[in-house]
Scaffold this motif. Structure first.
Motif, PDB file in Angstrom:
ATOM      1  N   PHE A   1       4.873   8.510  -0.818  1.00 28.46           N
ATOM      2  CA  PHE A   1       5.192   8.053   0.539  1.00 28.46           C
ATOM      3  C   PHE A   1       5.293   6.538   0.562  1.00 28.46           C
ATOM      4  O   PHE A   1       4.808   5.841  -0.347  1.00 28.46           O
ATOM      5  CB  PHE A   1       4.128   8.526   1.529  1.00 28.46           C
ATOM      6  N   LEU A   2       5.931   6.055   1.595  1.00 29.10           N
ATOM      7  CA  LEU A   2       6.093   4.612   1.782  1.00 29.10           C
ATOM      8  C   LEU A   2       5.562   4.221   3.171  1.00 29.10           C
ATOM      9  O   LEU A   2       5.844   4.904   4.158  1.00 29.10           O
ATOM     10  CB  LEU A   2       7.571   4.218   1.711  1.00 29.10           C
ATOM     11  N   PHE A   3       4.804   3.144   3.218  1.00 32.74           N
ATOM     12  CA  PHE A   3       4.516   2.515   4.500  1.00 32.74           C
ATOM     13  C   PHE A   3       5.704   1.622   4.825  1.00 32.74           C
ATOM     14  O   PHE A   3       6.149   0.833   3.980  1.00 32.74           O
ATOM     15  CB  PHE A   3       3.235   1.679   4.445  1.00 32.74           C
TER      16      PHE A   3
ATOM     17  N   THR B   1       9.014   9.755   0.287  1.00 34.24           N
ATOM     18  CA  THR B   1      10.012   9.146  -0.588  1.00 34.24           C
ATOM     19  C   THR B   1      11.281  10.003  -0.703  1.00 34.24           C
ATOM     20  O   THR B   1      12.372   9.469  -0.921  1.00 34.24           O
ATOM     21  CB  THR B   1       9.429   8.899  -1.990  1.00 34.24           C
TER      22      THR B   1
ATOM     23  N   ASP C   1       5.453   0.922  13.046  1.00 31.03           N
ATOM     24  CA  ASP C   1       5.125   1.112  11.635  1.00 31.03           C
ATOM     25  C   ASP C   1       4.882   2.606  11.386  1.00 31.03           C
ATOM     26  O   ASP C   1       4.269   3.305  12.214  1.00 31.03           O
ATOM     27  CB  ASP C   1       3.872   0.332  11.266  1.00 31.03           C
ATOM     28  N   THR C   2       5.350   3.093  10.250  1.00 30.78           N
ATOM     29  CA  THR C   2       5.238   4.532  10.011  1.00 30.78           C
ATOM     30  C   THR C   2       5.089   4.808   8.521  1.00 30.78           C
ATOM     31  O   THR C   2       5.168   3.907   7.683  1.00 30.78           O
ATOM     32  CB  THR C   2       6.479   5.263  10.571  1.00 30.78           C
ATOM     33  N   CYS C   3       4.884   6.067   8.236  1.00 34.77           N
ATOM     34  CA  CYS C   3       4.800   6.527   6.852  1.00 34.77           C
ATOM     35  C   CYS C   3       6.012   7.417   6.562  1.00 34.77           C
ATOM     36  O   CYS C   3       6.280   8.376   7.301  1.00 34.77           O
ATOM     37  CB  CYS C   3       3.500   7.310   6.650  1.00 34.77           C
TER      38      CYS C   3
ATOM     39  N   ASN D   1       0.811  -1.225   0.000  1.00 31.13           N
ATOM     40  CA  ASN D   1       0.000   0.000   0.000  1.00 31.13           C
ATOM     41  C   ASN D   1       0.843   1.274   0.000  1.00 31.13           C
ATOM     42  O   ASN D   1       0.349   2.351   0.325  1.00 31.13           O
ATOM     43  CB  ASN D   1      -0.979   0.029   1.188  1.00 31.13           C
ATOM     44  N   SER D   2       2.116   1.143  -0.336  1.00 38.47           N
ATOM     45  CA  SER D   2       2.944   2.343  -0.489  1.00 38.47           C
ATOM     46  C   SER D   2       2.622   3.027  -1.815  1.00 38.47           C
ATOM     47  O   SER D   2       2.146   2.383  -2.768  1.00 38.47           O
ATOM     48  CB  SER D   2       4.426   1.974  -0.440  1.00 38.47           C
TER      49      SER D   2
END
Length: 950
Positions: free
Chosen positions: A26-28, A44, A39-41, A21-22
Motif C-alpha cells: 500500500f501507499l500513503f 499498489t 490523505d489516504t491509503c 511510510n509507504s
C-alpha cells in the motif's frame, strides 16, 4: 512496481503524491493539490505511474489569470522544503526574538523548555510556533494544552486562527458529550489527537491516571507557576497539579513546554520544582556557577520587554509608556460610620478568648470582612450575610492556608471568585446574627455615588478617560462589587459609553462572548471585571486603560491586570493605569506604600517586575494586625511604626536584591549557542516565497470575483455574495445548496469578527479557495489559467516565464531515533528570452521586473498563435502504437534545464538546513535533500514587446 517517496501516481480518477511510510502492499498518498484532509491509503495494485500534463493553448488567459494561479500556489503551500516547516502554514509573522525559543527547542533531542518571557511579549505565539513545527516535522503526533478553563477557548482560537491547528476542548462542560461518542476501549485522547484541557478538571484522582496513559507526546502547560507545590497558589490544588505534571514528565520521550510570565515567584524551592519538571538534574544545579547557568540556559528562555524592544534589526511596537496615577477618596457620612462599626466588630471578634483553629478562622474572617467593606457597600452586605470560607477548615494550618491565600490575593482564579471563597462572612457567635444583619441592611441602604465617595471618584475618573479617548477596564476584587460598579457606571454614563461586566459566574466561553460583543458595539466601551480576566486574557485590541477599583494585596496581581492592555499589539502609544485607594479605611494606605509603590519603584529602576519575596504578606499581616488588636479606636490611618518596621525593611532589601538579580537574567542565561543572525536570511526567504498579507487579501477578492461572486467592498475588508458561484465551487468551499442568499465576509484582522473569515493563509475558507483555484486551473476552468500571452513595454524581445513546482525528498537527522523522511514542495518562477540555441535564462531581478509589468491590449489571434508556438517549443508529443494514446511530455532540452534548476535548488535547500542546524548547534549527519524529477510545469506565460513579437 516500486514508487519512491514524492512520486506522482494516478488512482481513483485523480493524481496523488506518494508520502513516507509507504509499503510494498500500500501507499500513503496526498492529493496533488496538497489538501491533507484527504490523505489516504492506496493499494499498489490500483496505482499507476503518472506524469504532470504540460499546459495547452486551450488554457490561455490574461495577465490577471496568470497572477492568480501563482498566488494560489503560494497560499496553498503547507509543506515548505526550507528548514522551518511551520512557516508555510501559519497566519502570523513571528518577531525575530520569538524565534529564539523555537531554535532552542529544535536542538533538543526531546523538547523540555521553560518559556518565561515577560507579560505581553507573545509566549502563546512562541509556544504555538514550536508545537506547529514539531507536528509538521512529524516529531510529535499529538498536542495537549493544559490551562485554566477561563483560557481554554482563547487557546483553541489562537491555535486555530494563527497556526491552523484544530483543537478539541476538554472541559467539565464538554467531557461527558465527548465520552458518549467513544468506543469502550477508547479515551478522549485516543480519539482526539489535539486538545485544550482544563488542568483542574484533568488533575482529579478520577481522571489523571487515564490521562497520563493516553496523553499525547507534546504538552504545553500554561501559567505553569501555579503547578509547583511550593508556589503561590493554594497548597492542595498545586500539589495535585504538580503530581500530574511529574507523571507526564516521567516519560522521557514526551515534549513539554512550560509557559509562565513569573517563572520565579520569589521562592527558590518553587523555581527548583518548576525546572525539575524539565530535567530532575536541573533542580539541583548550582546557578551561581557559569556551568550551572549554561546548563539551565539550554532549557530556559526569559526576556524582559526592554531586552527585545529592539532586537537585531527589528523594532517591536510595544506601548511607549504606561502612565500611572493614584486617586484617593475618603469614606464619609453613613458609609464611614458603618465602616467604623465593622472595624469595631472585627476587633471584638479577634480579641475574644480562644485558641487554635477557632482563633485563626476569626482572624482571617475579620480581615476578609474589612476588605469587603473597603470594596463596596454591596460586597460588604453580601459578606455580612454569608459564612467565611475558612469556616470549612479542619486544622490550624489549613485555616492559615485558606485565609492567607484568599485574603492576601495569592490564589488562582477559583479562589478569587466568590464571597464565600474570598470575602469571608459570619465571624462571630450565632447570637451576633442580629448585629450583622443590621449592618448588612445599613450597607444596602447607602448604595450609589451620593453616599459612596469611592464610586463617585470612579465615575469622575472613567469620564475623564473616555473624554481622552481611552476605553478602560475596571478591575474589582469581588463579584458583588463588579455588578454594583457596572450598574451605577451605566446609569452615570448613559449613552456616552457601553458598559458590561464579566465575572467568574460566567463560564469561560460566555466571558469571551461578552467581551467580543462589547467590542463590536459602536461607541466607547467600559468593561468591569473581577480578576477572572487578570491572567492570560488578551484585551489590548479593544481597551487601553486599567482602573484598579480595589487594591490587590499582591503587586503581581496589579501587574497582571495592567498586562492585559500593556502588551504587544496595543495600538495606543500610551496606556494608562489608575489605582484607587482609601485614605481612611486603615488598610489601603499600608498596601499602597509597602507593596504597590515599592513594586513600581523597583520595576522603574531595574526594568523588571519581580514578585514580592517571602515575608511580604507577613508584613501586611502584621501591619493590619496592629489595626485589629490595638486599643486606640481614634487612629484610623495606620502608620508604619507598629513594631514591624524592621521586618518591612528586611523585606524591601530582599526584594531589591531579587530585582537586581533578575534584571541581569538576559546575561545570566544568555543563549550563546544560538546565532539568530544566520537564521534571519532563511526566514526572510521563506516569507518572500509565501507572499504577504496583501497578496492573500488581493487573491481572495479576485478569486471570489473570478468564480462569479458579487463583491461588496468596505473599509474593513469585503463581502462576497456567493449565490452565483458554480455548484462545483460551492461544494469545494463547503457552502450550502438551499438556494438562499449566502454572503461571506472577509476581514483583515486575526481573529476575524464572529461570522467572518480572516484574510490569512490559515483561514479554512482561504485555503479551500486556493485549492479550488489550483484544481480548476488544472481542469481548464475557473478564473486562473495555466497559459497566457501578455504584451508589455518592459521586455524588448519575446520572454517566457514558467511557473514550476518542485517536490523534494527531505531526509532529516533524527533527534531520538533514526533519520526521518518528509515530502516538501517549492515553487519557482523561471524565465528565458529567445529560443533554441539562443535561449538565455533570466536572473531573479529580471523575472521580478517582468512579473511587475503593466499589460497592454493584445489581438486574440496573436494570443492563440503565440501560445501554440511557445508550447510547441516546450512540449513533445509521442504516440503509443499499442494503445493509440498521445503522451505529451516536456521536450528533452527543457526537462534537462528544469531538472538542473531542481538539483541546484535542492543543494541550496540542503545548505539552508545545514546553516540553521549549525546556528543552533544541532547535528547535520544524514541530512539530505533530493529532488523528484521531472518537475511540474504548472504555467507558461509569454510576454511580447509592445512593438510586436520578435
Amino acid at each position: 512496481m516500486k514508487f519512491d517517496v514524492g512520486t506522482l501516481v494516478s488512482a481513483r480518477g485523480r493524481e496523488w503524491v506518494v508520502q513516507p511510510n509507504s509499503g510494498e502492499q500500500f501507499l500513503f498518498a496526498r492529493p496533488l493539490n496538497g489538501d491533507t484532509d484527504f490523505d489516504t491509503c492506496l493499494f499498489t495494485h490500483e496505482v499507476t505511474e503518472a506524469t504532470f500534463p504540460p499546459p495547452t493553448p486551450d488554457e490561455v488567459g490574461d495577465n490577471a489569470a496568470a497572477g492568480l494561479l501563482r498566488t494560489a500556489l503560494r497560499i496553498g503551500f503547507t509543506a515548505s522544503a526550507g528548514p522551518f516547516r511551520s512557516l508555510a502554514s501559519i497566519a502570523v509573522e513571528p518577531r525575530q526574538y520569538q524565534l529564539v525559543p523555537l531554535l532552542l527547542a529544535l536542538r533538543m533531542p526531546t523538547v523540555r523548555l521553560l518559556v518565561g518571557d515577560d507579560v505581553g511579549i507573545g509566549k502563546t505565539i512562541e509556544s504555538g510556533l514550536i508545537a506547529k513545527e514539531l507536528l509538521e516535522r512529524g516529531e510529535a503526533s499529538g498536542l495537549t494544552v493544559l490551562c485554566s478553563p477561563a483560557l481554554a477557548e482563547q487557546w483553541q482560537a489562537e491555535l486555530r486562527d494563527k497556526f491552523a491547528i484544530e483543537a478539541t476542548l476538554v472541559l467539565p462542560s464538554t467531557a461527558t458529550r465527548l465520552e458518549r461518542d467513544l468506543r469502550l476501549d477508547e479515551s478522549i485522547f485516543d480519539r482526539h489527537s489535539v486538545t485544550v484541557v482544563s488542568l483542574d478538571f484533568i488533575k482529579s484522582d478520577r481522571r489523571y491516571q487515564q490521562f497520563v496513559r493516553t496523553c499525547p507526546d507534546l504538552v504545553i502547560v500554561d501559567e505553569a507557576h501555579t503547578c509547583v507545590a511550593s508556589g503561590s497558589s493554594s497548597g492542595k490544588q498545586s500539589q495535585l497539579r504538580y503530581r500530574l505534571l511529574q507523571e507526564l514528565a516521567a516519560d522521557a520521550t514526551r515534549h513539554m513546554l512550560l509557559v509562565t510570565a513569573t517563572p520565579h515567584s520569589g521562592k527558590e524551592d518553587a523555581f527548583r520544582d518548576l525546572i525539575g519538571l524539565l530535567d530532575p538534574k536541573l533542580a539541583t544545579l548550582d546557578l551561581e556557577t557559569v556551568k550551572g547557568r549554561e546548563e539551565l540556559a539550554r532549557h530556559f528562555v526569559q526576556r524582559r520587554r526592554r531586552d527585545i524592544r529592539r532586537y537585531l534589526d527589528e523594532e517591536t511596537p510595544f506601548p511607549k509608556d504606561r502612565q500611572v496615577r493614584d486617586v484617593s477618596y475618603t469614606l464619609t457620612g453613613e458609609y464611614g460610620k458603618l465602616a467604623r462599626q465593622v472595624l469595631a466588630y472585627a476587633r471584638e471578634t479577634v480579641r475574644k478568648p480562644g485558641s487554635g483553629l477557632r482563633q485563626r478562622v476569626s482572624w482571617w474572617s475579620a480581615l476578609a470582612l474589612l476588605r469587603s467593606v473597603a470594596s463596596s457597600p454591596r460586597a460588604a452586605a453580601a459578606t455580612l450575610d454569608t459564612r467565611s470560607a475558612t469556616a470549612a477548615a479542619e486544622t490550624e494550618n489549613e485555616a492559615d492556608e485558606l485565609g492567607r491565600s484568599s485574603v492576601l490575593d495569592l490564589t488562582d482564579e477559583e479562589a478569587l471568585e466568590g464571597i464565600d471563597a474570598a470575602a469571608g462572612g459570619r465571624t462571630g457567635e450565632e447570637d451576633d446574627g442580629d448585629r450583622l444583619k443590621r449592618l448588612a441592611r445599613g450597607f444596602r441602604a447607602i448604595e450609589g455615588p451620593q453616599a459612596d465617595a469611592k464610586l463617585a471618584a470612579l465615575i469622575t475618573e472613567v469620564k475623564a478617560l473616555l473624554a481622552d479617548g481611552y476605553d478602560p477596564i475596571v478591575f474589582c476584587r469581588f463579584i458583588p462589587t463588579a455588578e454594583y460598579v457596572a450598574e451605577h457606571l451605566a446609569k452615570a454614563l448613559g449613552k456616552k459609553a457601553n458598559v458590561r461586566h464579566v465575572t467568574g459566574q460566567l463560564p469561560p466561553e460566555a466571558r469571551q462572548e461578552a467581551i467580543e460583543d462589547l467590542a463590536r458595539t459602536p461607541g466607547r466601551h467600559v468593561l468591569v471585571a473581577t480578576d477572572c480576566l487578570s491572567e492570560g486574557v488578551n484585551l489590548q485590541e479593544s481597551f487601553q486603560a486599567v482602573v484598579h477599583y480595589d487594591l490587590a494585596w499582591n503587586p503581581t496581581r496589579h501587574e497582571q491586570r495592567e498586562g492585559r492592555v500593556d502588551r504587544f499589539g496595543q495600538r495606543s502609544r500610551i496606556v494608562r493605569a489608575v489605582t484607587m485607594y482609601g485614605l481612611d479605611n486603615g488598610i489601603d494606605g499600608v498596601v499602597l506604600d509597602v507593596l504597590i509603590r515599592k513594586h513600581r519603584t523597583i520595576a522603574h529602576q531595574t526594568g523588571v517586575a519581580v514578585p514580592v519575596p517571602t515575608g511580604g504578606d507577613d508584613v501586611i499581616k502584621a501591619l493590619v494586625e496592629g489595626l485589629l488588636l490595638r486599643g486606640d479606636d481614634n487612629q484610623d490611618q495606620l502608620d508604619l511604626d507598629l513594631g514591624v518596621t524592621r521586618t518591612r525593611d528586611q523585606m524591601h532589601r530582599a526584594w531589591e536584591s531579587a530585582a537586581d538579580r533578575e534584571s541581569k537574567a538576559l546575561t545570566k542565561y544568555a543563549h550563546l549557542g544560538v546565532k539568530l543572525e544566520e537564521v534571519q536570511l532563511e526566514v526572510a526567504d521563506i516569507r518572500a516565497a509565501l507572499g504577504s498579507s496583501a497578496d492573500v487579501s488581493r487573491f481572495t477578492r479576485e478569486a471570489m470575483s473570478g468564480f462569479g461572486a458579487i463583491i461588496d467592498a468596505h473599509p474593513d475588508g469585503f463581502r462576497a455574495d456567493t449565490r452565483q458561484l458554480p455548484v462545483s465551487v460551492r461544494n469545494a468551499l463547503g457552502l450550502g445548496f438551499d438556494g438562499k442568499a449566502e454572503t461571506l465576509s472577509f476581514h483583515p484582522d486575526i481573529p476575524a469578527p464572529p461570522g467572518s473569515h480572516a484574510l490569512v493563509r490559515t483561514d479554512p475558507m482561504v485555503r479551500a479557495l486556493a485549492r479550488t483555484v489550483l484544481d480548476s486551473a488544472l481542469d481548464g476552468t475557473g478564473p486562473a489559467r495555466r497559459c497566457g500571452v501578455v504584451r508589455t513595454g518592459v521586455v524588448a524581445v519575446r520572454t517566457v516565464l514558467l511557473l514550476v513546482r518542485y517536490r523534494f525528498h527531505v531526509t532529516l537527522p533524527g533527534r531520538t531515533s533514526g533519520p526521518r523522511t518528509i515530502v516538501a514542495e517549492d515553487a519557482q518562477v523561471l524565465g528565458y528570452r529567445g529560443s533554441g540555441a539562443d535561449r538565455e535564462w533570466l536572473t531573479e531581478d529580471e523575472i521580478e521586473a517582468v512579473l511587475a509589468a503593466a499589460p497592454e491590449n493584445t489581438l486574440p489571434e496573436l494570443v492563440r498563435r503565440t501560445a501554440e508556438r511557445a508550447i510547441g517549443e516546450l512540449v513533445v508529443e509521442t504516440k503509443n502504437e499499442e494503445t493509440g494514446t498521445v503522451v505529451r511530455e516536456l521536450a528533452p532540452g527543457f526537462a534537462a534545464a528544469l531538472n538542473a534548476v531542481g538539483d541546484g535548488l535542492a543543494a541550496r535547500l540542503a545548505e539552508s538546513h545545514q546553516r540553521v542546524r549549525g546556528a543552533i548547534g544541532a547535528g547535520t549527519r544524514g541530512l539530505k535533500v533530493t529532488p523528484n524529477h521531472p518537475a511540474d510545469v504548472l504555467g507558461m506565460y509569454v510576454y511580447l514587446p509592445a512593438g510586436g513579437a520578435r
